[in-house]
Design a protein around this motif. Structure first.
Motif, PDB file in Angstrom:
ATOM      1  N   LEU A   1       0.853  -1.197   0.000  1.00  0.00           N
ATOM      2  CA  LEU A   1       0.000   0.000   0.000  1.00  0.00           C
ATOM      3  C   LEU A   1       0.883   1.238   0.000  1.00  0.00           C
ATOM      4  N   ASP A   2       1.939   1.199   0.809  1.00  0.00           N
ATOM      5  CA  ASP A   2       2.904   2.288   0.841  1.00  0.00           C
ATOM      6  C   ASP A   2       4.182   1.804   0.173  1.00  0.00           C
ATOM      7  N   ARG A   3       4.825   2.725  -0.519  1.00  0.00           N
ATOM      8  CA  ARG A   3       6.056   2.363  -1.218  1.00  0.00           C
ATOM      9  C   ARG A   3       7.247   2.550  -0.286  1.00  0.00           C
TER      10      ARG A   3
ATOM     11  N   TYR B   1       4.012  -8.405  -2.722  1.00  0.00           N
ATOM     12  CA  TYR B   1       2.558  -8.512  -2.604  1.00  0.00           C
ATOM     13  C   TYR B   1       1.859  -8.195  -3.926  1.00  0.00           C
TER      14      TYR B   1
ATOM     15  N   GLY C   1     -11.378   5.141   3.832  1.00  0.00           N
ATOM     16  CA  GLY C   1     -10.256   4.249   4.108  1.00  0.00           C
ATOM     17  C   GLY C   1     -10.368   2.935   3.338  1.00  0.00           C
TER      18      GLY C   1
ATOM     19  N   ILE D   1      -9.925   2.330   0.335  1.00  0.00           N
ATOM     20  CA  ILE D   1      -8.910   2.133  -0.704  1.00  0.00           C
ATOM     21  C   ILE D   1      -7.891   1.070  -0.290  1.00  0.00           C
ATOM     22  N   ARG D   2      -7.650   0.967   1.036  1.00  0.00           N
ATOM     23  CA  ARG D   2      -6.680  -0.036   1.489  1.00  0.00           C
ATOM     24  C   ARG D   2      -7.242  -1.452   1.341  1.00  0.00           C
TER      25      ARG D   2
ATOM     26  N   LEU E   1      -7.046  -2.054  -2.536  1.00  0.00           N
ATOM     27  CA  LEU E   1      -5.707  -2.381  -3.028  1.00  0.00           C
ATOM     28  C   LEU E   1      -5.179  -3.667  -2.403  1.00  0.00           C
ATOM     29  N   GLY E   2      -5.696  -4.020  -1.228  1.00  0.00           N
ATOM     30  CA  GLY E   2      -5.335  -5.303  -0.644  1.00  0.00           C
ATOM     31  C   GLY E   2      -5.858  -6.441  -1.509  1.00  0.00           C
TER      32      GLY E   2
ATOM     33  N   PRO F   1      -3.947  -5.472  -5.851  1.00  0.00           N
ATOM     34  CA  PRO F   1      -2.772  -4.597  -5.735  1.00  0.00           C
ATOM     35  C   PRO F   1      -2.264  -4.073  -7.079  1.00  0.00           C
TER      36      PRO F   1
ATOM     37  N   ARG G   1      -2.404  -1.761  -9.634  1.00  0.00           N
ATOM     38  CA  ARG G   1      -3.126  -0.488  -9.675  1.00  0.00           C
ATOM     39  C   ARG G   1      -3.645  -0.138 -11.063  1.00  0.00           C
TER      40      ARG G   1
ATOM     41  N   ALA H   1      -0.389   5.502  -9.187  1.00  0.00           N
ATOM     42  CA  ALA H   1       0.568   4.401  -9.213  1.00  0.00           C
ATOM     43  C   ALA H   1       1.758   4.666  -8.297  1.00  0.00           C
ATOM     44  N   ARG H   2       2.099   5.937  -8.136  1.00  0.00           N
ATOM     45  CA  ARG H   2       3.308   6.262  -7.370  1.00  0.00           C
ATOM     46  C   ARG H   2       3.044   6.454  -5.891  1.00  0.00           C
TER      47      ARG H   2
ATOM     48  N   ASP I   1       1.549   6.580  -1.935  1.00  0.00           N
ATOM     49  CA  ASP I   1       1.107   5.688  -0.875  1.00  0.00           C
ATOM     50  C   ASP I   1      -0.406   5.749  -0.807  1.00  0.00           C
ATOM     51  N   ALA I   2      -1.016   4.617  -0.537  1.00  0.00           N
ATOM     52  CA  ALA I   2      -2.478   4.612  -0.471  1.00  0.00           C
ATOM     53  C   ALA I   2      -2.939   5.044   0.921  1.00  0.00           C
TER      54      ALA I   2
END
Lengths: 326, 252
Positions: A50-52, A65, B87, B89-90, B93-94, B97, B99, B248-249, B251-252
């Protein structure tokens, strides 16, 4: 198997996670412990892509992941309660999740029953209590019947009944051979559930060892003494090569003291004792001592005053929980 | 891709805001267009001669889009920003993933759903408007009319796409709406009335869209319906691509 390798996350000039490396053992509950702000949630978010990361990597059976196909069948995660659209029903929330990973629809009913939300499945989640939201999050994590489960502070905001339910659930998941990775800022909670412990502070690794080993290494035992004649007691002890330290509450402590010997000496020298008791510092203290230097938000008072502020629990009370498990 | 698409479709159809905003888009666009047509028909004889000479019966029946597009923008913005504000979106994306796949699924869901609503809106607006225009009406078989009606549906769909792109850039609902709504409702119409500046403002998506869904078009604007289509398309794709690059770049 999950391997975290030199994982680093920098926000501006602040290092949230600092070259963190550890491996999560399979088939057991691993506690991920650290004070608030230690970087636990950031680490977990990076594990899920989720975070890079600023640098470093996370590998799940060798893969990132983001490279996992239908990841819900592989890893189930509960990151925060209520990551749910309040206008959508619990059932529909799980339905879209299931659809995205080609999980059969009947599984939605199964997990709803498993977490005890069947009765409110068709209710909009906006009206859910924190505990119900947490259960829905856990249902989502279990949806794909994954081998690995990650829970970020799962007992936060739960009532005692809910806490016990989560605790038992994690144990039963591990008993089924699943890998459970659970974060917490409460040592006492981890002592009851985790088999393995990873402790971080300020984004750095502080400990990575089996729970038993952590307890052995970190539980301090001492003898507590109370007397109306402190000078005579101290003279007697130092004459016999025993060091006693004042605990600040009118008592004295002898680290790893031999209680019988001290009692005999006192009788011999006619020193009156009002208390002579064996003590064990709690794991909570061991954890606080370990993270004392790594606490981000220090309060005014020193974080650590061993054994003085709180009555240490008797050894049997804290030991009973984990001993049953091992 | 198909499972992700299905999942996005379930998301869209299981919240009320979808029905409210899309119904509002249709009702406001059709309703306001009908009112404009009825007023035009009843005040025809008092209209200035120049107005009557330039009269575009098709474009007039689409006047309601000026207001209706606001509801459409809200729909498209909410589809993206509700993920961030809740929230969710997590969780999304889980589950997905990848994107690019996720964003494509969202874009296709919007295009599909808004496409259907837009066609309905365009045809109902047209036929109701023409009925109310009475003797000044045009027919669907007249030259350029079919193109204009489909042009209306295409404009609406591309506008939703543009809003999705902006929402992915901004992520929060209020800022996204604060950019899009004044742009379409105030800034573009105002700048298009200012000499010199309007040479640039002529290339704004709403002006280009009007060329696309009018039969005669605005003679001040230096391009026709085909160029209008490509200008709107460029705006929409531009916003979606920038939105994706940021998505894409970050943090979610």
């Amino acid at each position: 198997m999950i391997e975290v390798n030199e994982l680093t996350k920098r926000y501006g000039d602040k290092l949230a996670v600092d070259h963190l490396s550890f491996t999560i053992p399979q088939g057991v509950v691993t506690g991920f412990l650290g004070p608030n702000g230690a970087g636990k949630s950031t680490t977990m978010r990076m594990m899920l892509d989720l975070d890079r990361p600023t640098s470093g990597s996370v590998r799940i059976d060798g893969k990132q992941y983001g490279q996992l196909h239908e990841p819900l069948k592989y890893i189930g995660a509960l990151l925060e309660a209520k990551a749910v659209h309040p206008g959508r029903t619990a059932y529909n929330h799980l339905l879209w999740l299931a659809a995205s990973n080609r999980i059969p629809t009947r599984r939605v009913d199964e997990v709803l029953a498993l977490v005890g939300l069947t009765a409110v499945a068709k209710k909009r989640s906006g009206g859910f209590s924190l505990g119900m939201g947490q259960r829905l999050g856990i249902a989502a994590a279990l949806l794909g019947d994954p081998k690995i489960l990650m829970f970020d502070e799962p007992v936060n905001g739960l009532d005692p009944e809910g806490i016990i339910w989560v605790r038992n659930l994690m144990k039963s998941l591990a008993a089924e051979g699943r890998t459970v990775f659970v974060s917490s800022h409460l040592m006492s909670e981890m002592a009851l559930t985790a088999d393995h412990l990873i402790v971080i502070g300020l984004g750095r690794l502080l400990a990575d060892m089996p729970m038993n080993e952590f307890i052995d290494r970190n539980s301090r035992s001492f003898v507590r003494l109370r007397t109306p004649q402190p000078e005579r007691l101290l003279d007697m002890l130092s004459a016999n090569g025993i060091t006693a330290l004042q605990d600040g509450a009118g008592a004295w402590e002898v680290e790893d003291g031999d209680m019988a010997r001290i009692g005999d000496l006192a009788a011999e020298h006619g020193v009156a004792l009002h208390e002579l008791s064996p003590q064990r510092a709690s794991l909570e203290e061991a954890f606080m001592r370990m993270t004392a230097e790594a606490v981000e938000y220090q309060t005014g008072a020193p974080a650590l005053q061993p054994a003085q502020q709180q009555e240490p629990e008797p050894a049997a009370a804290w030991g009973a929980g984990w001993k049953k498990e091992s | 891709m198909f499972p992700v698409l299905l999942s996005e479709w379930i998301k869209v159809r299981t919240v009320r805001s979808t029905f409210i905003t899309l119904l509002l888009t249709l009702v406001v666009t059709v309703g306001l267009g009908a009112v404009v047509c009825a007023v035009l028909a009843s005040t025809w004889d008092t209209q200035p001669a120049a107005e009557r000479a330039n009269f575009d019966a098709t474009g007039s029946s689409f006047s309601g889009i000026a207001l209706g597009q606001l509801a459409l923008i809200v729909f498209a913005v909410l589809i993206v920003t509700s993920e961030y504000s809740t929230g969710m979106i997590r969780a999304t994306l889980g589950a997905v993933p990848q994107r690019l796949t996720l964003m494509l699924a969202k874009v296709l869901t919007v295009v599909g759903l808004v496409g259907v609503v837009s066609l309905l809106t365009a045809f109902i607006s047209f036929f109701l408007g023409q009925a109310l225009l009475g003797s000044h009406r045009t027919s669907i078989s007249d030259p350029g009319v079919t193109r204009a009606v489909f042009g209306m549906a295409i404009y609406m769909t591309l506008l939703a796409l543009l809003s999705v792109g902006v929402a992915f850039m901004v992520r929060r609902p209020i800022p996204a709406l604060a950019i899009l709504m004044p742009f379409f409702f105030l800034i573009s119409p105002i700048l298009n009335a200012v000499p010199k500046v309007k040479n640039v403002a002529h290339f704004f998506p709403d002006v280009a869209g009007r060329q696309l869904y009018s039969v005669h078009g605005n003679t001040d604007v230096p391009y026709g319906p085909t160029a209008g289509f490509f200008i709107v398309l460029a705006w929409s794709l531009g916003c979606v691509v920038i939105g994706y690059l940021l998505f894409a770049r970050r943090d979610a």
